[in-house]
Every structure is written in structure tokens, then in C-alpha cells.
Write a protein that holds these residues in place. Structure first.
Motif, short mmCIF file in Angstrom:
data_model
loop_
_atom_site.label_atom_id
_atom_site.label_comp_id
_atom_site.label_asym_id
_atom_site.label_seq_id
_atom_site.Cartn_x
_atom_site.Cartn_y
_atom_site.Cartn_z
N ILE A 12 0.68 -1.40 0.08
CA ILE A 12 -0.24 -0.14 -0.16
C ILE A 12 0.83 1.56 0.35
O ILE A 12 0.90 2.43 -0.87
N LEU A 13 2.00 1.37 0.78
CA LEU A 13 2.87 2.87 0.74
C LEU A 13 3.34 2.49 -0.31
O LEU A 13 3.50 3.75 -0.35
N GLU A 14 4.12 2.17 -0.84
CA GLU A 14 4.82 1.48 -2.36
C GLU A 14 4.09 2.03 -3.08
O GLU A 14 4.35 2.98 -4.56
N ALA A 15 2.45 1.85 -3.22
CA ALA A 15 1.93 2.05 -4.47
C ALA A 15 1.14 4.11 -4.35
O ALA A 15 0.84 4.43 -4.78
N LEU A 16 1.47 4.12 -3.50
CA LEU A 16 1.10 5.91 -2.68
C LEU A 16 2.08 6.70 -3.28
O LEU A 16 1.66 7.63 -4.17
N ARG A 17 3.73 5.88 -2.83
CA ARG A 17 4.74 6.60 -3.38
C ARG A 17 4.71 6.95 -4.92
O ARG A 17 5.28 7.65 -5.50
N ALA A 18 4.29 5.27 -5.49
CA ALA A 18 4.13 5.25 -7.06
C ALA A 18 2.84 5.81 -7.94
O ALA A 18 2.60 6.75 -8.53
N ARG A 19 1.89 7.07 -6.77
CA ARG A 19 0.71 7.66 -7.25
C ARG A 19 -0.14 6.38 -7.88
O ARG A 19 -1.46 6.79 -8.62
N GLU A 20 0.13 5.58 -7.46
CA GLU A 20 -0.84 4.71 -8.29
C GLU A 20 -2.32 4.46 -7.16
O GLU A 20 -3.53 3.47 -7.81
N ILE A 21 -2.59 4.85 -6.16
CA ILE A 21 -3.55 5.06 -5.36
C ILE A 21 -3.65 6.66 -4.69
O ILE A 21 -2.90 6.88 -4.62
N ASP A 22 -4.24 6.46 -4.14
CA ASP A 22 -4.84 8.30 -3.95
C ASP A 22 -4.41 8.58 -2.32
O ASP A 22 -4.43 9.35 -1.67
N ILE A 23 -5.62 7.15 -1.78
CA ILE A 23 -5.68 7.81 -0.27
C ILE A 23 -5.58 5.98 0.38
O ILE A 23 -6.02 4.81 -1.02
N SER A 24 -4.82 5.83 1.42
CA SER A 24 -4.79 4.64 2.10
C SER A 24 -5.23 4.51 3.07
O SER A 24 -5.97 5.72 3.98
N LEU A 25 -6.17 3.16 3.39
CA LEU A 25 -6.89 2.86 4.77
C LEU A 25 -5.31 1.75 5.30
O LEU A 25 -5.57 1.11 5.19
N THR A 26 -4.13 2.48 6.78
CA THR A 26 -3.41 1.75 6.77
C THR A 26 -2.84 1.88 8.25
O THR A 26 -2.99 2.37 8.63
N TYR A 27 -1.65 0.77 8.47
CA TYR A 27 -1.05 1.45 9.86
C TYR A 27 -0.48 2.56 9.91
O TYR A 27 0.40 2.56 9.25
N LEU A 28 -0.59 3.77 10.96
CA LEU A 28 0.02 4.71 10.64
C LEU A 28 1.29 4.67 11.11
O LEU A 28 2.65 5.29 10.72
N ASP A 29 1.86 3.68 11.68
CA ASP A 29 3.09 3.12 12.88
C ASP A 29 4.35 2.92 11.84
O ASP A 29 4.73 2.83 11.46
N ASP A 30 3.54 2.34 10.45
CA ASP A 30 4.48 2.53 8.66
C ASP A 30 4.94 3.02 8.19
O ASP A 30 5.47 3.04 7.03
N ALA A 31 3.51 3.99 8.91
CA ALA A 31 3.59 4.89 7.44
C ALA A 31 4.48 6.63 8.15
O ALA A 31 3.67 7.28 8.21
N THR A 32 5.97 6.52 7.89
CA THR A 32 7.05 7.49 7.79
C THR A 32 7.22 8.19 6.58
O THR A 32 7.49 7.85 5.68
N GLY A 33 7.69 9.49 7.12
CA GLY A 33 8.10 10.30 5.84
C GLY A 33 7.96 11.25 5.14
O GLY A 33 6.77 12.00 5.99
N GLU A 34 7.58 10.55 4.28
CA GLU A 34 6.78 12.41 3.02
C GLU A 34 5.01 11.39 3.12
O GLU A 34 4.22 12.42 2.39
N PHE A 35 4.61 11.60 3.80
CA PHE A 35 3.19 10.62 3.49
C PHE A 35 2.39 11.37 4.95
O PHE A 35 3.09 12.04 6.35
N ASP A 36 1.48 12.14 4.89
CA ASP A 36 0.58 12.56 5.90
C ASP A 36 -0.26 11.13 6.56
O ASP A 36 -1.02 10.92 5.61
#
Length: 314
Positions: A143-167
Motif C-alpha cells: 500500500i505504501l509503495e503504491a502511494l509513493r508511485a501515485r497508483e492510489i490516492d488515499i489508503s487506510l493502513t497502519y500509521l506507525d508504518d507510514a513515516t517520511g513523506e506521508f500525511d
């Protein structure tokens, strides 16, 4: 080249003068530019002179005929093109708001959030029926890689795994539980260090990164799968246990004699929320998702999903 949908004379003055410049650059002739703008040639010329006075630069090389733009004029033209694009985008967005948001929306959810994702998708479809949704369930890292590649617009996922360039925006919290089928009395809690003797069937995609690492350190899984149906089949035999977020009780509720024991210790709490690339939470679908999560009907459904495990804590 001109903004569509209305005549130039309907525009605010500063935008109108920029559009005169765009038309002149496109046509290369004052008369044809004026005609394309539906104004007289003196009106167009006056608008460009006013633009030069406002910006205090010479934009057009002045002579008896149009002879191109100055260097400063080329810079102003670039800005005029940007303004044109921004005005078009603004008009499209406002029009979409009037008729209901439409277009494509790509929503991704981590496997561990698969119990709540359908509720969100259904409510979004009810609120925005013209929106074309694509909903994908994947491993949190995918999911995070798909966000980085702009293949998805928004995700529902684990906040503690999403660091760096994410909101991120917290939606709810869960706890990890040990699920097993047994008639034997079970303790209220079990620590990581006490699961080593159990035969485990695990669904790695259902766990956040820290919990996966903790599981590897303290257990030797007998079966690994990416399908909850396979995991449920093994748990139902009574020979295997599974460590999962509490919402997974919905997938296991049909198993006879199911018991749920809270996992104690570090990395047993899961924070799940919306994650996008920086700035992505402010889109229309994103804002509608936020509004959906504050509706009483949605909250009741999510509570039913999150607390289904309670009947198995015996």
C-alpha cells in the motif's frame, strides 16, 4: 488558448488582460487576437497597456505592427499560462461541486483494515454516486509503495508504518489477540514470550511491521498464508492458534469454541488511519471520507466490527 465557457468581457480585469496577452501571443496579430476575444482591437491594446503599467515592464515590442514579446513579456506570458491552467482547474472543481463530485478515486486498504474498508467504500458511494472507485486490499508495505508511485490516492493502513513523506489521520485503534478453538479456560492476557510453544498459523499482512518482528522473535509459525479463509480453516481444527487484530473476529466467528485472549506487552496496539502523500488528504473524496467517519451510522457499524471479539473473551 482562451479559457472556455464564457466571453472575455465577463472576466475580472486582471484575468481579462492576461487573456488578451495569451490571445496576442497565439494569433501574432492584434486584430485576430481581438476577434478571438470578442472585443475591439483598441480594447485589447488598452488592456495590454494596462497590464504593462500594472507590472511596470514593457511586455510587447511596440511598433506599427506586432513584433513579438520582450524578455520580460515572455516571463509574463509564462505566468499567464499558469494562471489560465489554475483558472480552468478552479472552474472545473466548482462545477464538479455543483453537480456532485465525479471522476476516478483509487482507495487502498491494508489487509488488517479489511473489516472496515468495505464500510468506508459503501458510504463514499452513497455520498458521491458519480465517483468511480477502485478499492484494493494489500499488504501494508505494498500500500505504501503504491502511494509513493501515485497508483492510489488515499489508503487506510497502519500509521506507525507510514513515516517520511506521508500525511496520516488516526481513525481508530485496535489490539492484537490470540485466537484459538478450545473448550479449555483461557487467561485474560498472554505475553509475547509465552506464545513460543503454540502452533501458529499466521497472516503476516494483517500485522504492522513492529508486531511482525516481535512474532518472528518469539514464535516459530507452522503455517503462513495470505488468505484469511486458509487461516480460519486451520484455527477451526483446534490444532492451531492465530495472532490477529481484534476486528478479525468477524472472519472467525463461525468457528466452534472460538476463544480470544488479549496479547500483552509492547507492539500489541495498532493505530489505523488514512494515509496519503503529503497534501493528499485535502481532496474532495478525502474530505468526504473524513465526513463519513463522523456519521453516527458509520460509527455504529465500525464499533460492531471492532468489538465483535468480546463474545469470545471467555
Amino acid at each position: 488558448m482562451l479559457l472556455t465557457g464564457r466571453h472575455i468581457s465577463d472576466r475580472p480585469m486582471i484575468i481579462r488582460n492576461f487573456e488578451y496577452l495569451l490571445a496576442l501571443a497565439a494569433e501574432g496579430h492584434f486584430g485576430r487576437a481581438a476577434e478571438s476575444c470578442h472585443v475591439s482591437q483598441p480594447t485589447l491594446s488598452a488592456g495590454i497597456r494596462q497590464l504593462e503599467e500594472d507590472l511596470d515592464v514593457e511586455i510587447v515590442r511596440h511598433g506599427r505592427r506586432y513584433d513579438g514579446l520582450t524578455k520580460e513579456g515572455e516571463a509574463v506570458l509564462d505566468w499567464a499560462k499558469r494562471m489560465q491552467r489554475d483558472c480552468n482547474a478552479l472552474e472545473n472543481e466548482l462545477a464538479a461541486r455543483k453537480r456532485g463530485v465525479e471522476g476516478d478515486f483509487r482507495f487502498g486498504a491494508a489487509t488488517g483494515a479489511s473489516g472496515v474498508a468495505p464500510v468506508l467504500s459503501r458510504r463514499l458511494a452513497e455520498r458521491m454516486p458519480q465517483l468511480r472507485q477502485t478499492v484494493s486490499i494489500h499488504d501494508p508495505q505494498v500500500i505504501l509503495e503504491a502511494l509513493r508511485a501515485r497508483e492510489i490516492d488515499i489508503s487506510l493502513t497502519y500509521l506507525d508504518d507510514a513515516t517520511g513523506e506521508f500525511d496520516g489521520h488516526l481513525l481508530y485503534q485496535e489490539r492484537l489477540f490470540l485466537f484459538r478453538s478450545t473448550r479449555e479456560p483461557q487467561p485474560a492476557k498472554i505475553a509475547w514470550e509465552n506464545i513460543g510453544d503454540l502452533s501458529l498459523c499466521i497472516l503476516p499482512e494483517a500485522l504492522q511491521g513492529a508486531a511482525r518482528s516481535r512474532l518472528i522473535q518469539n514464535a516459530n509459525p507452522a503455517i503462513t498464508t495470505n488468505a484469511v479463509e486458509v487461516l480460519a480453516a486451520h484455527v477451526a481444527t483446534g490444532n492451531f492458534a492465530a495472532i490477529l487484530p481484534q476486528s478479525y473476529a468477524c472472519y472467525l466467528a463461525h468457528i466452534p469454541d472460538l476463544r480470544a485472549t488479549a496479547l500483552a506487552g509492547p507492539d500489541t496496539q495498532i493505530r489505523i488511519g488514512f494515509v496519503t502523500l503529503t497534501g493528499g488528504l485535502r481532496t474532495d473524496p478525502g474530505l468526504n471520507l473524513f465526513e463519513t467517519t463522523h456519521e453516527p451510522a458509520f460509527e455504529r457499524v465500525v464499533e460492531n466490527v471492532l468489538f465483535a471479539h468480546r463474545e469470545f473473551c471467555k
